[in-house]
Design a protein around this motif. Structure first.
Motif, PDB file in Angstrom:
ATOM      1  N   SER A 140       0.824  -1.205   0.000  1.00  0.00           N
ATOM      2  CA  SER A 140       0.000   0.000   0.000  1.00  0.00           C
ATOM      3  C   SER A 140       0.863   1.262   0.000  1.00  0.00           C
ATOM      4  O   SER A 140       1.737   1.423   0.857  1.00  0.00           O
ATOM      5  CB  SER A 140      -0.912   0.016   1.230  1.00  0.00           C
ATOM      6  OG  SER A 140      -1.518   1.277   1.392  1.00  0.00           O
ATOM      7  N   PRO A 141       0.626   2.191  -0.914  1.00  0.00           N
ATOM      8  CA  PRO A 141       1.370   3.457  -0.917  1.00  0.00           C
ATOM      9  C   PRO A 141       1.177   4.259   0.365  1.00  0.00           C
ATOM     10  O   PRO A 141       2.089   4.961   0.812  1.00  0.00           O
ATOM     11  CB  PRO A 141       0.794   4.204  -2.123  1.00  0.00           C
ATOM     12  CG  PRO A 141       0.195   3.146  -2.992  1.00  0.00           C
ATOM     13  CD  PRO A 141      -0.298   2.087  -2.052  1.00  0.00           C
ATOM     14  N   LEU A 142       0.004   4.156   0.977  1.00  0.00           N
ATOM     15  CA  LEU A 142      -0.244   4.875   2.215  1.00  0.00           C
ATOM     16  C   LEU A 142       0.631   4.340   3.342  1.00  0.00           C
ATOM     17  O   LEU A 142       1.061   5.081   4.224  1.00  0.00           O
ATOM     18  CB  LEU A 142      -1.729   4.758   2.600  1.00  0.00           C
ATOM     19  CG  LEU A 142      -2.199   5.585   3.796  1.00  0.00           C
ATOM     20  CD1 LEU A 142      -1.934   7.066   3.576  1.00  0.00           C
ATOM     21  CD2 LEU A 142      -3.677   5.345   4.073  1.00  0.00           C
ATOM     22  N   MET A 143       0.921   3.045   3.314  1.00  0.00           N
ATOM     23  CA  MET A 143       1.796   2.445   4.317  1.00  0.00           C
ATOM     24  C   MET A 143       3.261   2.791   4.071  1.00  0.00           C
ATOM     25  O   MET A 143       4.067   2.843   4.994  1.00  0.00           O
ATOM     26  CB  MET A 143       1.654   0.912   4.320  1.00  0.00           C
ATOM     27  CG  MET A 143       0.233   0.384   4.506  1.00  0.00           C
ATOM     28  SD  MET A 143      -0.525   0.831   6.068  1.00  0.00           S
ATOM     29  CE  MET A 143      -1.636   2.153   5.566  1.00  0.00           C
ATOM     30  N   ALA A 144       3.615   3.013   2.804  1.00  0.00           N
ATOM     31  CA  ALA A 144       5.020   3.201   2.422  1.00  0.00           C
ATOM     32  C   ALA A 144       5.659   4.366   3.159  1.00  0.00           C
ATOM     33  O   ALA A 144       6.818   4.288   3.586  1.00  0.00           O
ATOM     34  CB  ALA A 144       5.133   3.400   0.910  1.00  0.00           C
ATOM     35  N   LEU A 407       8.502   5.929  -2.078  1.00  0.00           N
ATOM     36  CA  LEU A 407       9.830   5.701  -1.502  1.00  0.00           C
ATOM     37  C   LEU A 407      10.868   6.611  -2.139  1.00  0.00           C
ATOM     38  O   LEU A 407      11.804   7.065  -1.467  1.00  0.00           O
ATOM     39  CB  LEU A 407      10.229   4.229  -1.664  1.00  0.00           C
ATOM     40  CG  LEU A 407       9.343   3.226  -0.914  1.00  0.00           C
ATOM     41  CD1 LEU A 407       9.804   1.805  -1.183  1.00  0.00           C
ATOM     42  CD2 LEU A 407       9.352   3.509   0.583  1.00  0.00           C
ATOM     43  N   LYS A 408      10.707   6.909  -3.414  1.00  0.00           N
ATOM     44  CA  LYS A 408      11.620   7.844  -4.079  1.00  0.00           C
ATOM     45  C   LYS A 408      11.467   9.245  -3.497  1.00  0.00           C
ATOM     46  O   LYS A 408      12.455   9.973  -3.339  1.00  0.00           O
ATOM     47  CB  LYS A 408      11.352   7.859  -5.587  1.00  0.00           C
ATOM     48  CG  LYS A 408      11.793   6.597  -6.314  1.00  0.00           C
ATOM     49  CD  LYS A 408      11.499   6.706  -7.811  1.00  0.00           C
ATOM     50  CE  LYS A 408      11.950   5.436  -8.544  1.00  0.00           C
ATOM     51  NZ  LYS A 408      11.640   5.509 -10.004  1.00  0.00           N
ATOM     52  N   ILE A 409      10.241   9.629  -3.195  1.00  0.00           N
ATOM     53  CA  ILE A 409      10.005  10.945  -2.591  1.00  0.00           C
ATOM     54  C   ILE A 409      10.677  11.020  -1.226  1.00  0.00           C
ATOM     55  O   ILE A 409      11.350  12.011  -0.884  1.00  0.00           O
ATOM     56  CB  ILE A 409       8.493  11.223  -2.459  1.00  0.00           C
ATOM     57  CG1 ILE A 409       7.841  11.332  -3.847  1.00  0.00           C
ATOM     58  CG2 ILE A 409       8.237  12.477  -1.649  1.00  0.00           C
ATOM     59  CD1 ILE A 409       8.272  12.537  -4.643  1.00  0.00           C
TER      60      ILE A 409
END
Length: 474
Positions: A140-144, A407-409
């Protein structure tokens, strides 16, 4: 259900898949620097550099005392920080590896929980569906953002320990059609649960919701009210929670977040906004766009009608979940919704925090959402197997791609705060952090520009003048 040997092999396989997937996805974040609260709570924290001393982790809180010190209300989290600091000589690497492993373990325990709840609700044990829940959760992007943020470890630990406390005390089998009950968990399992619950409370105060988790699971699986479960499971956990809150109140003069002592909003205003915030967490889970390390929602951004509608929608969803709980799939969806809601309610009411909306607050809450989503995919697979498989792969692929971008951000402080400014061009925290970052890398013109924008908002802030003077001299 499969034999014991087959189940153990399946458990090992699912755990290995989830662990490997997590490491592959999040290993790119291991080179990320410290950000935001990492600087004050980890990088500049003298307690982490000192030899281990229990008084550094549990001590009476006083105003401004903990800004560069351990948070005494989360001793277990800061003990793990201490271990990471000494294992990696202060490098962010050890912290990121610990977060990755905690995230993997949380996904593994979620897989086991989902599979067992399917057994309790529908008499079908599906570890495949459990694995799907784990994969959906960990990608999940929100978890990332929580995993990539070293200071987010408290949420990861709370999630792991809450699941570790819940799993041993789940009803072992569905309600007996004749007796109407099932054997209670053994005393040894209960003791294990109590210990994990106490550790969870040491990681983050929001873990106090475990007794409510038990009530939710027992209610929807038909075990609520069984005398032995009340006596052996629910009562001791409730007593532990009450003792914890009493001691916390006596020791810290409150049960909320210690940092909330200087909160800018009254409790009434804070609470009025949280119905809308809960819906925002839900939306960000399914549509993870517009994410940011710092959203900074303000009360003036919302109308009174909008706030009323926010809580009305939360209440309506809860009422519908309860009303239609007798239907096959709705029971799982309702359970997932109430776990999500129960997790968020303390920080939305009697445990207020400084910020109205913080993405990592959804980390533990979303365990219920991804359990329910995996259940929907399981139900679809019983009717349209190929379509359900294709849909699952599509969701996982889309989530993974977005998580990689998150993760890049987080790998660049500049990208992180520029993104926050894109969402809110006047964000003071983004401006000050960009100004400090540009100064550290000797990009003096960029630093001056960021700080001058902040000065226009806060002309009385003497610290900004000092920073600008330092930049001018360089």
């Amino acid at each position: 259900m499969p034999t014991t040997l087959q189940r153990k092999r399946n458990y090992f396989l699912v755990a290995a898949i989830l662990l490997l997937t997590t490491v592959i996805l999040y290993s790119s974040s291991w080179s990320s620097p410290f950000i935001l609260d990492d600087w004050t709570k980890i990088q500049e924290n003298p307690d982490l550099r000192a030899p281990f001393n229990l008084s550094h982790f549990i001590y009476p809180y006083a105003d401004n005392k903990m800004h560069f010190r351990n948070d005494p209300s989360r001793p277990l989290t800061f003990m793990v920080y201490w271990l990471c600091w000494h294992a990696g000589d202060g490098s962010p690497l050890a912290f990121h590896v610990a977060s990755t492993l905690a995230h993997a373990l949380c996904a593994i325990l979620l897989a086991l929980l989902t599979a067992h709840l399917l057994w309790l609700l529908f008499g079908q044990y599906s570890l495949t569906t459990g694995a799907a829940a784990g994969l959906l959760f960990l990608t999940s992007p929100l978890m990332a953002g929580t995993v990539a943020y070293a200071y987010g470890l408290s949420d990861l630990l709370a999630g792991v320990l809450l699941l570790a406390a819940l799993l041993p005390i789940l009803p072992p089998q569905p309600v007996d059609p004749v007796l109407g009950r099932s054997p209670p968990p053994s005393r040894a399992r209960c003791v294990v649960s109590w210990l994990f619950f106490i550790l969870a409370l040491g990681a983050k105060q929001s873990a106090v919701v475990l007794p409510a988790y038990v009530v939710t699971v027992d209610y929807f699986t038909g075990h609520l009210g069984e005398r032995q479960r009340l006596k052996r499971v629910l009562a001791p956990l409730t007593i532990i929670a009450l003792i914890y809150m009493t001691l916390r109140w006596a020791y810290f003069n409150g049960i909320g977040d210690l940092e909330a002592e200087d909160e800018m909003l009254s409790r009434a205003v804070y609470f009025s906004l949280q119905g809308t915030m809960i819906l925002k967490y839900l939306l960000a889970t399914f549509a993870p766009f517009g994410l940011s390390v710092d959203h900074r929602p303000l009360p003036e951004d919302f109308t009174a009608v909008g706030l009323i509608l926010g809580w009305a929608m939360v209440g309506a969803v809860s009422l519908l979940a309860w009303k239609f709980r007798g239907r096959r799939l709705v029971r799982l969806l309702a359970m997932g919704w109430f776990i999500f809601l129960i997790t968020l309610l303390p920080t939305s009411s009697f445990l207020p925090t400084v910020d109205l909306y913080v993405e990592r607050r959804a980390y533990v809450a979303d365990l219920g959402i991804f359990m329910a989503l995996a259940g929907v995919l399981w139900w679809l697979s019983s009717h349209w197997r190929r379509s359900a498989t294709a849909l699952t792969l599509l969701i996982l692929t889309a989530q993974t791609a977005l998580a990689v971008q998150r993760l890049k951000i987080y790998a660049s402080p500049e990208n992180l705060w520029q993104e926050a400014l894109t969402r809110d061009p006047q964000n003071p925290r983004a401006l000050i952090n960009l100004g400090v970052y540009y100064s550290a890398v000797e990009r003096w013109d960029d630093s001056r520009q960021a700080l001058e924008k902040l000065l226009a908002q806060q002309p009385e802030n003497g610290a900004i003048y000092s920073k600008l003077a330092y930049i001018t001299n360089n």
